[in-house]
Design a protein around this motif. Sequence first.
Motif, PDB file in Angstrom:
ATOM      1  N   PHE A 171       6.798   7.843   5.128  1.00 50.15           N
ATOM      2  CA  PHE A 171       7.595   8.682   6.008  1.00 50.15           C
ATOM      3  C   PHE A 171       7.284  10.155   5.756  1.00 50.15           C
ATOM      4  CE2 PHE A 171      11.335  11.005   7.398  1.00 50.15           C
ATOM      5  CZ  PHE A 171      11.625  10.403   8.613  1.00 50.15           C
ATOM      6  N   GLY A 172       6.991  10.856   6.847  1.00 49.07           N
ATOM      7  CA  GLY A 172       6.640  12.271   6.706  1.00 49.07           C
ATOM      8  C   GLY A 172       5.326  12.501   5.989  1.00 49.07           C
ATOM      9  N   MET A 173       4.464  11.480   5.956  1.00 51.57           N
ATOM     10  CA  MET A 173       3.162  11.568   5.288  1.00 51.57           C
ATOM     11  C   MET A 173       3.294  11.738   3.779  1.00 51.57           C
ATOM     12  SD  MET A 173       1.009  11.417   7.927  1.00 51.57           S
ATOM     13  CE  MET A 173       2.194  10.247   8.586  1.00 51.57           C
ATOM     14  N   TYR A 174       4.505  11.503   3.240  1.00 53.24           N
ATOM     15  CA  TYR A 174       4.755  11.812   1.829  1.00 53.24           C
ATOM     16  C   TYR A 174       3.791  11.100   0.889  1.00 53.24           C
ATOM     17  CZ  TYR A 174       7.178  12.208  -2.635  1.00 53.24           C
ATOM     18  OH  TYR A 174       7.489  12.447  -3.953  1.00 53.24           O
ATOM     19  N   GLY A 175       3.614   9.798   1.103  1.00 53.50           N
ATOM     20  CA  GLY A 175       2.759   9.041   0.198  1.00 53.50           C
ATOM     21  C   GLY A 175       1.277   9.267   0.390  1.00 53.50           C
ATOM     22  N   MET A 176       0.906  10.049   1.383  1.00 56.12           N
ATOM     23  CA  MET A 176      -0.508  10.272   1.692  1.00 56.12           C
ATOM     24  C   MET A 176      -1.018  11.612   1.161  1.00 56.12           C
ATOM     25  SD  MET A 176      -0.318   8.958   5.635  1.00 56.12           S
ATOM     26  CE  MET A 176      -1.962   9.570   5.996  1.00 56.12           C
ATOM     27  N   LEU A 177      -0.133  12.402   0.569  1.00 53.83           N
ATOM     28  CA  LEU A 177      -0.512  13.746   0.152  1.00 53.83           C
ATOM     29  C   LEU A 177      -0.877  13.777  -1.326  1.00 53.83           C
ATOM     30  CD1 LEU A 177       2.258  15.675   2.109  1.00 53.83           C
ATOM     31  CD2 LEU A 177      -0.067  15.122   2.840  1.00 53.83           C
ATOM     32  N   GLY A 178      -1.232  14.957  -1.805  1.00 51.15           N
ATOM     33  CA  GLY A 178      -1.586  15.114  -3.217  1.00 51.15           C
ATOM     34  C   GLY A 178      -2.848  14.361  -3.570  1.00 51.15           C
TER      35      GLY A 178
END
Length: 439
Positions: free
Chosen positions: A85-92
């Motif tokens: 959700f909100g690209m959260y797990g795709m960042l960093g």
Amino acid sequence: MLERASLFSADQAWKIVAASLVLLMTPALAFFYGGMTRAKATLNMMMMSFVSVGIIGSVWVLWGYPMAFGNQDIGGLFANPFENFGMYGMLGDNLDADTIIDVGFQATFAIITVALISGAIADRARFGAWAIFAPVWLTVVYIPVAHWVWGGGLLGEDGLIGKHLVPTIDWAGGTVVHINAGVAALVLALIIGKRQGFGTDPRQRPHNIPFVMLGAAVLWFGWFGFNAGAAGTAAEAGLIWVNTLVCPAAAMCGWLLLERIRDKHSTSLGAASGIVAGLVAITPACANITPVGSLGLGLVTGVLSALAVGLKYKFGYDDSLDVVGVHLVSGLVGTLALGFIAVDTGLFYGGGLEQLWSQFVAALVSIVWCAIATFVVGIVIHKTMGFRISPQQEVSGVDLGSHAETAYEFGGLGTGSRFVPHPATSGHIAKPAVTTEEK
């Protein structure tokens, strides 16, 4: 610097460019649709496209992409929207270049699909109701169908339906984009009802054909990114580019020829509409047919769509800007034509009827779901907040009623935009001079 540049592949660069081209298509659609309306509804029509960019672009990064293309499939219907959700797990450290670029690329498809629907309800829809409809429809119709066709859901190779069929071909959205938009447009037009004077008032003709032709030209330009953005090789991209040129060109000729035979003249509006019809038809087929196949597909599509736009007068539904006749009909033609002319798998290439059956099932499932879900969403909005402007606003113009603006300044009447005087000077505003006629 060279080492850093080498990490940016040509494929990734092209997909970013293609996504930008597809995003440009929605403002182009605003001009295309805006020119087809009456002058007093131009801004509202254009705003329905522009606000789709704002709303759908925002929703897409929150739950749209995770729900359509996430890994946690839920019954083949959609993916878990809370997975990223909100690209959260795709960042960093988890940021993957190809995935994040695809997020943007797919967002532009979702945006223009929603914007396409608005053409069927021109001149009479409440802007606030449209702003509510857009994200809800995206969530319950577009995202599930995108998951079924492109995300490995129901119609995928391992899906509940798809595993019994040969792989369905929908390269860039004949089913996901155009059939969905066309069905939704028809349902909304039936829910909201006809414009005052539908079929009898000559003032409902397009007010600015140059806008229409400009919009069609920019749409065609952006469509090269729409179709070729996902190409895997240079050869495939080249084939798609040629097909995206040939099919609309032939469709325009087919449309104009029919007009010439039927009406004794060929129109600029027909040329622009024929181009768009051909672009719609080639969308699902662009990577899987030959240029000669594209030529034939375009000619057939141009003629059929030109005939289809007149059905609204025969059956009495007010599809204001021919979304049904162009997008639904041309989308169906392009989708089903693959059963005949798809290289290797089509009937004309010795592939049997399996591909045609697969295309038919995919289209049918999408039509049924879209019709039911759109009706539920549309009727709830219509019965609660109301989807249609008042009769008085329709007469005076939806631009003034909804936006306190008009597209044009006529005769110094001060209607171009809303004027709010500054409080410090409001008592010193000069009165307009009295004309001879007023005296």
